[in-house]
Structure formats: structure tokens, C-alpha cells
Design a protein around this motif. Structure first.
Motif, PDB file in Angstrom:
ATOM      1  N   THR A  31       0.862  -1.186   0.000  1.00 19.57           N
ATOM      2  CA  THR A  31       0.000   0.000   0.000  1.00 19.57           C
ATOM      3  C   THR A  31       0.897   1.234   0.000  1.00 19.57           C
ATOM      4  O   THR A  31       2.116   1.121  -0.059  1.00 19.57           O
ATOM      5  N   TRP A  35      -2.227   6.355  -1.371  1.00 16.27           N
ATOM      6  CA  TRP A  35      -3.462   5.590  -1.601  1.00 16.27           C
ATOM      7  C   TRP A  35      -4.375   5.671  -0.382  1.00 16.27           C
ATOM      8  O   TRP A  35      -5.575   5.937  -0.500  1.00 16.27           O
ATOM      9  N   ARG A  39      -8.069   7.452  -0.426  1.00 15.92           N
ATOM     10  CA  ARG A  39      -9.279   6.613  -0.324  1.00 15.92           C
ATOM     11  C   ARG A  39      -9.973   6.696   1.024  1.00 15.92           C
ATOM     12  O   ARG A  39     -11.119   6.300   1.151  1.00 15.92           O
ATOM     13  N   CYS A 111     -19.386   0.913  16.365  1.00  8.92           N
ATOM     14  CA  CYS A 111     -18.973   2.317  16.266  1.00  8.92           C
ATOM     15  C   CYS A 111     -20.080   3.284  16.678  1.00  8.92           C
ATOM     16  O   CYS A 111     -19.831   4.482  16.810  1.00  8.92           O
ATOM     17  N   ARG A 149      -5.124  -5.541   3.418  1.00  2.00           N
ATOM     18  CA  ARG A 149      -5.184  -4.188   2.852  1.00  2.00           C
ATOM     19  C   ARG A 149      -6.537  -3.513   3.058  1.00  2.00           C
ATOM     20  O   ARG A 149      -6.652  -2.296   2.987  1.00  2.00           O
ATOM     21  N   ILE A 153      -5.545  -0.863   7.124  1.00  2.00           N
ATOM     22  CA  ILE A 153      -5.256   0.569   6.948  1.00  2.00           C
ATOM     23  C   ILE A 153      -6.176   1.450   7.800  1.00  2.00           C
ATOM     24  O   ILE A 153      -5.891   2.635   7.987  1.00  2.00           O
ATOM     25  N   MET A 197     -14.310  -7.874   6.443  1.00  2.00           N
ATOM     26  CA  MET A 197     -15.131  -6.748   6.004  1.00  2.00           C
ATOM     27  C   MET A 197     -15.333  -6.751   4.499  1.00  2.00           C
ATOM     28  O   MET A 197     -14.393  -6.993   3.748  1.00  2.00           O
ATOM     29  N   GLY A 199     -15.714  -4.071   2.285  1.00  2.00           N
ATOM     30  CA  GLY A 199     -15.527  -2.623   2.368  1.00  2.00           C
ATOM     31  C   GLY A 199     -16.504  -1.815   1.539  1.00  2.00           C
ATOM     32  O   GLY A 199     -17.033  -0.808   1.989  1.00  2.00           O
ATOM     33  N   LYS A 200     -16.751  -2.278   0.322  1.00  2.00           N
ATOM     34  CA  LYS A 200     -17.637  -1.508  -0.555  1.00  2.00           C
ATOM     35  C   LYS A 200     -19.074  -1.483  -0.026  1.00  2.00           C
ATOM     36  O   LYS A 200     -19.756  -0.466  -0.082  1.00  2.00           O
ATOM     37  N   VAL A 202     -19.982  -1.960   3.159  1.00  2.00           N
ATOM     38  CA  VAL A 202     -19.993  -1.141   4.379  1.00  2.00           C
ATOM     39  C   VAL A 202     -20.082   0.339   4.002  1.00  2.00           C
ATOM     40  O   VAL A 202     -20.858   1.104   4.586  1.00  2.00           O
ATOM     41  N   HIS A 234     -19.068   9.782  13.205  1.00  2.00           N
ATOM     42  CA  HIS A 234     -18.098   8.710  13.446  1.00  2.00           C
ATOM     43  C   HIS A 234     -16.984   8.824  12.406  1.00  2.00           C
ATOM     44  O   HIS A 234     -17.236   9.072  11.226  1.00  2.00           O
ATOM     45  N   ASN A 237     -14.177   7.022   7.449  1.00  2.00           N
ATOM     46  CA  ASN A 237     -13.572   7.289   6.146  1.00  2.00           C
ATOM     47  C   ASN A 237     -14.118   8.645   5.706  1.00  2.00           C
ATOM     48  O   ASN A 237     -15.335   8.836   5.668  1.00  2.00           O
ATOM     49  N   ILE A 240     -16.844   8.623   3.155  1.00  2.00           N
ATOM     50  CA  ILE A 240     -18.202   8.275   3.618  1.00  2.00           C
ATOM     51  C   ILE A 240     -18.901   9.551   4.095  1.00  2.00           C
ATOM     52  O   ILE A 240     -20.049   9.814   3.748  1.00  2.00           O
ATOM     53  N   ASN A 264      -9.800   4.899  12.357  1.00  2.00           N
ATOM     54  CA  ASN A 264     -11.116   4.555  12.899  1.00  2.00           C
ATOM     55  C   ASN A 264     -10.942   3.907  14.278  1.00  2.00           C
ATOM     56  O   ASN A 264     -10.394   2.813  14.384  1.00  2.00           O
TER      57      ASN A 264
HETATM   58  N1  COA Z   1      -3.531  -0.036  -0.760  1.00  2.00           N
HETATM   59  C1  COA Z   1      -3.351   0.061  -2.082  1.00  2.00           C
HETATM   60  N2  COA Z   1      -4.213  -0.448  -2.981  1.00  2.00           N
HETATM   61  C2  COA Z   1      -5.304  -1.046  -2.508  1.00  2.00           C
HETATM   62  C3  COA Z   1      -5.569  -1.182  -1.118  1.00  2.00           C
HETATM   63  C4  COA Z   1      -4.624  -0.653  -0.234  1.00  2.00           C
HETATM   64  N3  COA Z   1      -4.762  -0.703   1.116  1.00  2.00           N
HETATM   65  N4  COA Z   1      -6.730  -1.828  -0.952  1.00  2.00           N
HETATM   66  C5  COA Z   1      -7.194  -2.090  -2.175  1.00  2.00           C
HETATM   67  N5  COA Z   1      -6.339  -1.639  -3.121  1.00  2.00           N
HETATM   68  C6  COA Z   1      -6.469  -1.692  -4.579  1.00  2.00           C
HETATM   69  C7  COA Z   1      -7.227  -2.928  -5.020  1.00  2.00           C
HETATM   70  O1  COA Z   1      -6.361  -3.990  -5.260  1.00  2.00           O
HETATM   71  C8  COA Z   1      -7.879  -2.434  -6.285  1.00  2.00           C
HETATM   72  O2  COA Z   1      -6.941  -2.437  -7.333  1.00  2.00           O
HETATM   73  P1  COA Z   1      -7.392  -2.750  -8.839  1.00  2.00           P
HETATM   74  O3  COA Z   1      -8.321  -1.636  -9.211  1.00  2.00           O
HETATM   75  O4  COA Z   1      -6.089  -2.733  -9.564  1.00  2.00           O
HETATM   76  O5  COA Z   1      -8.051  -4.089  -8.802  1.00  2.00           O
HETATM   77  C9  COA Z   1      -8.195  -0.967  -5.986  1.00  2.00           C
HETATM   78  O6  COA Z   1      -7.267  -0.575  -4.966  1.00  2.00           O
HETATM   79  C10 COA Z   1      -9.599  -0.749  -5.472  1.00  2.00           C
HETATM   80  O7  COA Z   1      -9.880  -1.713  -4.456  1.00  2.00           O
HETATM   81  P2  COA Z   1     -11.204  -1.712  -3.641  1.00  2.00           P
HETATM   82  O8  COA Z   1     -11.209  -2.851  -2.677  1.00  2.00           O
HETATM   83  O9  COA Z   1     -12.344  -1.602  -4.619  1.00  2.00           O
HETATM   84  O10 COA Z   1     -11.034  -0.355  -2.828  1.00  2.00           O
HETATM   85  P3  COA Z   1     -12.125   0.637  -2.309  1.00  2.00           P
HETATM   86  O11 COA Z   1     -12.169   1.830  -3.145  1.00  2.00           O
HETATM   87  O12 COA Z   1     -13.423  -0.069  -1.981  1.00  2.00           O
HETATM   88  O13 COA Z   1     -11.448   1.053  -0.930  1.00  2.00           O
HETATM   89  C11 COA Z   1     -11.723   0.715   1.412  1.00  2.00           C
HETATM   90  C12 COA Z   1     -11.278   0.102   0.089  1.00  2.00           C
HETATM   91  C13 COA Z   1     -11.589  -0.307   2.521  1.00  2.00           C
HETATM   92  C14 COA Z   1     -10.832   1.912   1.712  1.00  2.00           C
HETATM   93  C15 COA Z   1     -13.195   1.185   1.265  1.00  2.00           C
HETATM   94  O14 COA Z   1     -13.998   0.152   0.736  1.00  2.00           O
HETATM   95  C16 COA Z   1     -13.802   1.626   2.581  1.00  2.00           C
HETATM   96  O15 COA Z   1     -13.285   2.490   3.236  1.00  2.00           O
HETATM   97  N6  COA Z   1     -14.962   1.057   2.954  1.00  2.00           N
HETATM   98  C17 COA Z   1     -15.596   1.367   4.204  1.00  2.00           C
HETATM   99  C18 COA Z   1     -14.882   0.677   5.340  1.00  2.00           C
HETATM  100  C19 COA Z   1     -15.220   1.256   6.698  1.00  2.00           C
HETATM  101  O16 COA Z   1     -15.296   2.445   6.854  1.00  2.00           O
HETATM  102  N7  COA Z   1     -15.399   0.365   7.683  1.00  2.00           N
HETATM  103  C20 COA Z   1     -15.711   0.741   9.023  1.00  2.00           C
HETATM  104  C21 COA Z   1     -17.104   1.245   9.123  1.00  2.00           C
HETATM  105  S1  COA Z   1     -17.517   1.690  10.750  1.00  2.00           S
END
Ligand code: COA
Length: 317
Positions: A31, A35, A39, A111, A149, A153, A197, A199-200, A202, A234, A237, A240, A264
Motif C-alpha cells: 500500500t 493511496w 481513499r 462504532c 489491505r 489501513i 469486512m 468494504g464496498k 460497508v 463517526h 472514512n 463516507i 477509525n
Molecule cells: N492499498 C493500495 N491499494 C489497494 C488497497 C490498499 N490498502 N486496498 C485495495 N487496493 C487496490 C485494489 O487492489 C484495487 O486495485 P485494482 O483496481 O487494480 O483491482 C483498488 O485498490 C480498489 O480496491 P477496492 O477494494 O475496490 O477499494 P475501495 O475503493 O473499496 O477502498 C476501502 C477500500 C476499505 C478503503 C473502502 O472500501 C472503505 O473504506 N470502505 C468502508 C470501510 C469502513 O469504513 N469500515 C468501518 C465502518 S464503521
């Protein structure tokens, strides 16, 4: 809605010593700082400590700021997803550390837990109690896989606490609590295991929950978005929050955030952010403040308060 008053007599926060930056995380995971910031808005998170230890430190700071002693607290509510033990709850240990001689109860609403605690505290005040300690404390490093990943994070440790007391011209103007157990398996952990999780999903459900809960609390209060001076959501992200704000009409300028520093911290995130906001002098007595929690369960919780109490005028002047 209430005649008895609801005053934030004092807030306190605690963070463990060990800071893990995005760059350090990138040494053990594929990572990058860029990134993660883009994100999520997160720059670092704290690791270490114990839930009862962090809770005790935050609660002691809140009691000192409120200028109250252990004999003044009528009830301890501790919101946590990461109790010290499976049995017993963590609240009795915190009560023991603080020298409290009162009821002590854990709240597990992920949360949303601290905001659930505020609504419960209001109920205790309505039943005649005078002063409730509401703590949110987490050691999420114990259930986070820092090589994953998706979750690695996001999460970190910390605690925040408030002494809530009667009187003082503050009140809860509106609130909303909710849960939808259909979504348990979008963010969960088996006993002794790390979090899993989707992630998407959530992300999607969180934006919907924030919007629905904020509107329900506004309706109950007979208020609109324009009546709200300040919001502390909260800290999960920043994207969000931005997506929900676009639908609701709030701005980031009226929003309290501490996500970049802490990541978080689940039930601790809102009181940790509030503590920072008060340090910055951004909330004053009489402001209408919305607090919105959302998280695993799914659970969600909103309170709208007319603020009274800790406004840090002495330290910000
Ligand atoms: N570092 C670098 N690259 C990463 C990564 C990381 N930590 N995690 C995923 N990627 C890459 C993936 O491999 C993917 O690559 P590709 O396009 O080449 O296939 C790309 O980034 C997108 O991955 P994706 O899983 O679709 O990421 P995302 O945009 O959904 O982001 C989260 C991931 C976890 C940041 C996001 O889904 C999120 O924050 N969700 C909510 C989680 C949350 O808040 N939980 C607690 C709620 S109380």
C-alpha cells in the motif's frame, strides 16, 4: 423534549504512545501513504494499551475537567467492541480503577456505541440520577490484521469520555437509534479472530444509515439541516462523510474530524473528535450540535444536542 437538562460537564481523551504511520504500514503491506489518504483520509493510527487502561485515563481526564470526584458519578456506561475479557465486561474494571461506587455497564453497539450511551445517559438523568460517565474505548489492534489491505489501513486504538450532568441549559433535542442485523456479515469477527469486512458494502450502507438517522433525529427534534451549527460524525472514512454530506447538505467546515491522526477508533471516535474540536474552541454554549455514529451490526445512532458545558474557553482564550 426534556426538562432536566443535559450538560457536557467535561470531556477527556486518551491515546496510546505507539503511532503507526501510513508509511510504516507500507513497509509490511502493499500500500502507500498516498493511496490510504486519498481513499480514506487516514494518515496514522495508534496501537497498544488496554481497553480498561485507556478508558480509565480518558474518564479521569473528563472527571478532572468537570471538577468532580468518584462519589459524584451515578452511573458508568462504557461503549466498546474490544472488551478486556469475554467475561466479565470492562466497565467494572474501569469503575474499580476510578474508585466509583455505582452501576457499571458495557455497551456493544460497535462504532455507534458512544452515541447509544448518550441516549441511555439521558434516560438515567430522566430517572433522577445527576451525573453519568459515558466512555468509548477501543483496542482494535487486537482484532485487526495489519497485513490485510482492506481493514489493516483503517483501525486504531483510543478512548474518549464525557461527564454528562443535569442542569445547565443543555438538552437532547432529538435522537435516533437503529440496527439492521441483515448486515452482520459485512463487518464482523468470530471469537478470537480478526475482523472481516466487505468494504464496498460497508461504505454504501454507512452512507445510507447516516442519511436516514440524521433525518430521523431532525424530524424528532422538529429541526432542519439549516438549524445545525456543528456535526461530529463517526470517524471511519472521510469519503463516507463527504458522500453523506452531499445528500444531507452539511459542509466539511461545520464538521469535526480527527480521522487523519487516529484512523477509525470505533466507539472512541466521536468523543476523541469532540475533545479536539473543544480544544480548537469550535463549539460554544447554545450551539445545536449533531453527533452521528454508524457501524457494524449495522447499527446507527444520532443525537442532536443544545450544547452546554465544556467549551474550553479557559484553554482557547
Ligand atoms: N492499498 C493500495 N491499494 C489497494 C488497497 C490498499 N490498502 N486496498 C485495495 N487496493 C487496490 C485494489 O487492489 C484495487 O486495485 P485494482 O483496481 O487494480 O483491482 C483498488 O485498490 C480498489 O480496491 P477496492 O477494494 O475496490 O477499494 P475501495 O475503493 O473499496 O477502498 C476501502 C477500500 C476499505 C478503503 C473502502 O472500501 C472503505 O473504506 N470502505 C468502508 C470501510 C469502513 O469504513 N469500515 C468501518 C465502518 S464503521
Amino acid at each position: 423534549m426534556t426538562q432536566h437538562g443535559f450538560r457536557f460537564a467535561g470531556l477527556g481523551a486518551a491515546l496510546p504512545d505507539k503511532l503507526l504511520t501510513n508509511d510504516e504500514l507500507a513497509e509490511t503491506m502493499d500500500t502507500s501513504d498516498e493511496w490510504i489518504r486519498e481513499r480514506t483520509g487516514i494518515g496514522s493510527r495508534y496501537l497498544g494499551g488496554t481497553t480498561s487502561g485507556l478508558a480509565t485515563e480518558a474518564a479521569a481526564a473528563a472527571m478532572e475537567r468537570a471538577n468532580v470526584g468518584p462519589e459524584d458519578i451515578d452511573q458508568l456506561l462504557l461503549a466498546t467492541t474490544t472488551p478486556d475479557y469475554m467475561l466479565p465486561g470492562t466497565a467494572p474494571a474501569v469503575a474499580e480503577n476510578l474508585g466509583l461506587d455505582c452501576g457499571a455497564l458495557d455497551i456493544q453497539a460497535a462504532c455507534s456505541g458512544w452515541v447509544y450511551g448518550l441516549v441511555l445517559a439521558n434516560g438515567f438523568l430522566l430517572q433522577g440520577q445527576k451525573r453519568i460517565l459515558v466512555v468509548g474505548a477501543e483496542t482494535l489492534d487486537r482484532m485487526t490484521d495489519y497485513t490485510d489491505r482492506g481493514t489493516g489501513i483503517l483501525f486504531g486504538n483510543g478512548a474518549g469520555a464525557a461527564v454528562i450532568e443535569t442542569g445547565g441549559g443543555g438538552e437532547i433535542l432529538g435522537w435516533d437509534l437503529g440496527a439492521d442485523g441483515k448486515y452482520i456479515k459485512i463487518l464482523w469477527a468470530e471469537h478470537g479472530d480478526t475482523m472481516l469486512m466487505d468494504g464496498k458494502e460497508v461504505f454504501r450502507q454507512a452512507v445510507t444509515a447516516i442519511q436516514r438517522s440524521a433525518n430521523a433525529a431532525l424530524d424528532r427534534a422538529g429541526l432542519t439541516v439549516d438549524d445545525i451549527d456543528f456535526v461530529v460524525p463517526h470517524q471511519a472514512n472521510v469519503r463516507i462523510v463527504e458522500a453523506a454530506w452531499k445528500r444531507l447538505g452539511f459542509t466539511m467546515e461545520q464538521t469535526g474530524m480527527r480521522l487523519e491522526e487516529t484512523g477509525n477508533t470505533s466507539a472512541a471516535s466521536i468523543p476523541l473528535a469532540l475533545d479536539k474540536v473543544l480544544d480548537e474552541g469550535r463549539i460554544s454554549d447554545g450551539d445545536t450540535v449533531m453527533l452521528i455514529g454508524f457501524g457494524a451490526g449495522m447499527t446507527w445512532a444520532t443525537t442532536i444536542v443544545r450544547w452546554a458545558g465544556d467549551a474550553r474557553s479557559a484553554t482557547t482564550a
